[in-house]
Design a protein around this motif. Structure first.
Motif, PDB file in Angstrom:
ATOM      1  N   PHE A 110       3.930  14.785  -4.827  1.00  0.00           N
ATOM      2  CA  PHE A 110       2.925  14.672  -3.777  1.00  0.00           C
ATOM      3  C   PHE A 110       2.223  16.002  -3.530  1.00  0.00           C
ATOM      4  O   PHE A 110       2.751  17.064  -3.840  1.00  0.00           O
ATOM      5  CB  PHE A 110       3.565  14.234  -2.461  1.00  0.00           C
ATOM      6  CG  PHE A 110       4.184  12.870  -2.485  1.00  0.00           C
ATOM      7  CD1 PHE A 110       3.513  11.776  -3.007  1.00  0.00           C
ATOM      8  CD2 PHE A 110       5.444  12.673  -1.959  1.00  0.00           C
ATOM      9  CE1 PHE A 110       4.083  10.518  -3.008  1.00  0.00           C
ATOM     10  CE2 PHE A 110       6.031  11.416  -1.945  1.00  0.00           C
ATOM     11  CZ  PHE A 110       5.354  10.340  -2.477  1.00  0.00           C
ATOM     12  N   ASP A 111       1.052  15.925  -2.953  1.00  0.00           N
ATOM     13  CA  ASP A 111       0.342  17.051  -2.345  1.00  0.00           C
ATOM     14  C   ASP A 111       0.264  16.686  -0.868  1.00  0.00           C
ATOM     15  O   ASP A 111      -0.403  15.719  -0.500  1.00  0.00           O
ATOM     16  CB  ASP A 111      -1.052  17.222  -2.942  1.00  0.00           C
ATOM     17  CG  ASP A 111      -1.002  17.602  -4.411  1.00  0.00           C
ATOM     18  OD1 ASP A 111      -0.130  18.400  -4.783  1.00  0.00           O
ATOM     19  OD2 ASP A 111      -1.828  17.093  -5.181  1.00  0.00           O
ATOM     20  N   ASP A 112       0.968  17.449  -0.041  1.00  0.00           N
ATOM     21  CA  ASP A 112       1.192  17.051   1.344  1.00  0.00           C
ATOM     22  C   ASP A 112       0.257  17.693   2.357  1.00  0.00           C
ATOM     23  O   ASP A 112      -0.186  18.819   2.189  1.00  0.00           O
ATOM     24  CB  ASP A 112       2.625  17.419   1.761  1.00  0.00           C
ATOM     25  CG  ASP A 112       3.685  16.636   1.016  1.00  0.00           C
ATOM     26  OD1 ASP A 112       3.418  15.479   0.630  1.00  0.00           O
ATOM     27  OD2 ASP A 112       4.789  17.184   0.840  1.00  0.00           O
ATOM     28  N   ASN A 131      -3.394  20.972   5.789  1.00  0.00           N
ATOM     29  CA  ASN A 131      -3.364  20.271   4.514  1.00  0.00           C
ATOM     30  C   ASN A 131      -3.025  21.297   3.449  1.00  0.00           C
ATOM     31  O   ASN A 131      -3.785  22.248   3.239  1.00  0.00           O
ATOM     32  CB  ASN A 131      -4.715  19.617   4.242  1.00  0.00           C
ATOM     33  CG  ASN A 131      -4.724  18.787   2.979  1.00  0.00           C
ATOM     34  OD1 ASN A 131      -3.899  18.976   2.078  1.00  0.00           O
ATOM     35  ND2 ASN A 131      -5.657  17.864   2.894  1.00  0.00           N
ATOM     36  N   SER A 191       0.811  -1.227   0.000  1.00  0.00           N
ATOM     37  CA  SER A 191       0.000   0.000   0.000  1.00  0.00           C
ATOM     38  C   SER A 191       0.838   1.268   0.000  1.00  0.00           C
ATOM     39  O   SER A 191       0.301   2.358  -0.071  1.00  0.00           O
ATOM     40  CB  SER A 191      -0.911   0.016   1.227  1.00  0.00           C
ATOM     41  OG  SER A 191      -1.742  -1.113   1.240  1.00  0.00           O
ATOM     42  N   SER A 195      -3.229  21.187   0.363  1.00  0.00           N
ATOM     43  CA  SER A 195      -4.218  21.240  -0.719  1.00  0.00           C
ATOM     44  C   SER A 195      -5.317  22.257  -0.447  1.00  0.00           C
ATOM     45  O   SER A 195      -5.983  22.720  -1.368  1.00  0.00           O
ATOM     46  CB  SER A 195      -4.832  19.858  -0.940  1.00  0.00           C
ATOM     47  OG  SER A 195      -3.847  18.954  -1.378  1.00  0.00           O
ATOM     48  N   ASN A 207      -0.943  13.208   0.685  1.00  0.00           N
ATOM     49  CA  ASN A 207      -2.373  12.961   0.842  1.00  0.00           C
ATOM     50  C   ASN A 207      -2.791  11.678   0.135  1.00  0.00           C
ATOM     51  O   ASN A 207      -3.743  11.021   0.553  1.00  0.00           O
ATOM     52  CB  ASN A 207      -3.185  14.136   0.292  1.00  0.00           C
ATOM     53  CG  ASN A 207      -3.075  15.357   1.179  1.00  0.00           C
ATOM     54  OD1 ASN A 207      -3.040  15.252   2.404  1.00  0.00           O
ATOM     55  ND2 ASN A 207      -2.996  16.534   0.579  1.00  0.00           N
ATOM     56  N   THR A 208      -2.084  11.331  -0.948  1.00  0.00           N
ATOM     57  CA  THR A 208      -2.406  10.137  -1.718  1.00  0.00           C
ATOM     58  C   THR A 208      -1.139   9.359  -2.036  1.00  0.00           C
ATOM     59  O   THR A 208      -0.160   9.940  -2.491  1.00  0.00           O
ATOM     60  CB  THR A 208      -3.099  10.519  -3.053  1.00  0.00           C
ATOM     61  OG1 THR A 208      -4.244  11.319  -2.763  1.00  0.00           O
ATOM     62  CG2 THR A 208      -3.523   9.292  -3.829  1.00  0.00           C
ATOM     63  N   ILE A 209      -1.176   8.081  -1.785  1.00  0.00           N
ATOM     64  CA  ILE A 209      -0.103   7.156  -2.167  1.00  0.00           C
ATOM     65  C   ILE A 209      -0.731   6.190  -3.170  1.00  0.00           C
ATOM     66  O   ILE A 209      -1.708   5.520  -2.850  1.00  0.00           O
ATOM     67  CB  ILE A 209       0.434   6.377  -0.949  1.00  0.00           C
ATOM     68  CG1 ILE A 209       1.049   7.310   0.075  1.00  0.00           C
ATOM     69  CG2 ILE A 209       1.407   5.306  -1.388  1.00  0.00           C
ATOM     70  CD1 ILE A 209       2.436   7.782  -0.210  1.00  0.00           C
ATOM     71  N   GLU A 210      -0.173   6.126  -4.379  1.00  0.00           N
ATOM     72  CA  GLU A 210      -0.810   5.327  -5.422  1.00  0.00           C
ATOM     73  C   GLU A 210       0.000   4.119  -5.875  1.00  0.00           C
ATOM     74  O   GLU A 210      -0.361   3.477  -6.838  1.00  0.00           O
ATOM     75  CB  GLU A 210      -1.108   6.222  -6.635  1.00  0.00           C
ATOM     76  CG  GLU A 210      -2.092   7.328  -6.308  1.00  0.00           C
ATOM     77  CD  GLU A 210      -2.358   8.240  -7.480  1.00  0.00           C
ATOM     78  OE1 GLU A 210      -1.710   8.098  -8.524  1.00  0.00           O
ATOM     79  OE2 GLU A 210      -3.236   9.102  -7.349  1.00  0.00           O
ATOM     80  N   SER A 254      -1.041  23.451  -3.121  1.00  0.00           N
ATOM     81  CA  SER A 254      -0.430  22.133  -3.003  1.00  0.00           C
ATOM     82  C   SER A 254       1.090  22.221  -3.047  1.00  0.00           C
ATOM     83  O   SER A 254       1.656  22.870  -3.928  1.00  0.00           O
ATOM     84  CB  SER A 254      -0.918  21.225  -4.139  1.00  0.00           C
ATOM     85  OG  SER A 254      -2.282  20.965  -3.979  1.00  0.00           O
TER      86      SER A 254
END
Length: 156
Positions: free
Chosen positions: A100-102, A119, A41, A121, A82-85, A125
């Motif tokens: 990243f957008d942290d 955040n 993940s 964002s 914010n998102t790990i892909e 960002s």
């Protein structure tokens, strides 16, 4: 792996090993190390306590190189994606294949509990690198990897 070198005796000791995607950030007195291990993940944060050779799972995905320890060696301030892909971190981030957008968080290294500070964002960002605290630890400074501008925000 992570090794410790005793500069007085010259003895090299293995601290951590056999961890995929391992990157680390030691605190200022060398008693704790923030590290990540790559999972399916993404890179998961942990704290290794060198005094008692134990690990504390933080249950947050991020990279130690996007963090900074406070002077008291208790709190860690981190820029957390914010998102790990993917699970190919930190390689694809270092290669510039992802940005990243942290969110910025504060972690208590004794309990592993984290609180969100802001955040990015919600404002602009940023992909924060090179984090450092002001001398009085009331401001957090960082470079935005997206355009290499210097940023600051007040912690208190």
């Amino acid at each position: 792996g992570l090794f410790s070198l005793n500069i007085k005796t010259g003895v090299l000791t293995k601290v951590l090993g056999e961890i995929y995607g391992l990157t680390t950030l030691a605190n200022n007195d060398g008693t704790k190390v923030l590290y990540n291990n790559s999972t399916s993940s993404g890179p998961k944060l942990n704290i290794f306590n060198l005094k008692n050779n134990s690990s504390l799972a933080i249950n947050i995905y991020g990279l130690p190189e996007k963090c900074v320890w406070d002077k008291g060696n208790i709190y860690i301030y981190c820029a957390i994606p914010n998102t790990i892909e993917s699970n190919q971190y930190p390689d694809i981030w270092y290669q510039g294949l992802v940005s990243f957008d942290d969110s910025f968080i504060k972690i208590d290294s004794n309990t592993g509990k984290a609180s969100v500070l802001i955040n990015s964002s919600d404002v602009t960002s940023v992909d924060a690198i090179n984090l450092f605290l002001s001398d009085n630890e009331e401001q957090l400074f960082f470079t935005n990897k997206k355009d290499y501008t210097l940023w600051e925000f007040d912690l208190f």
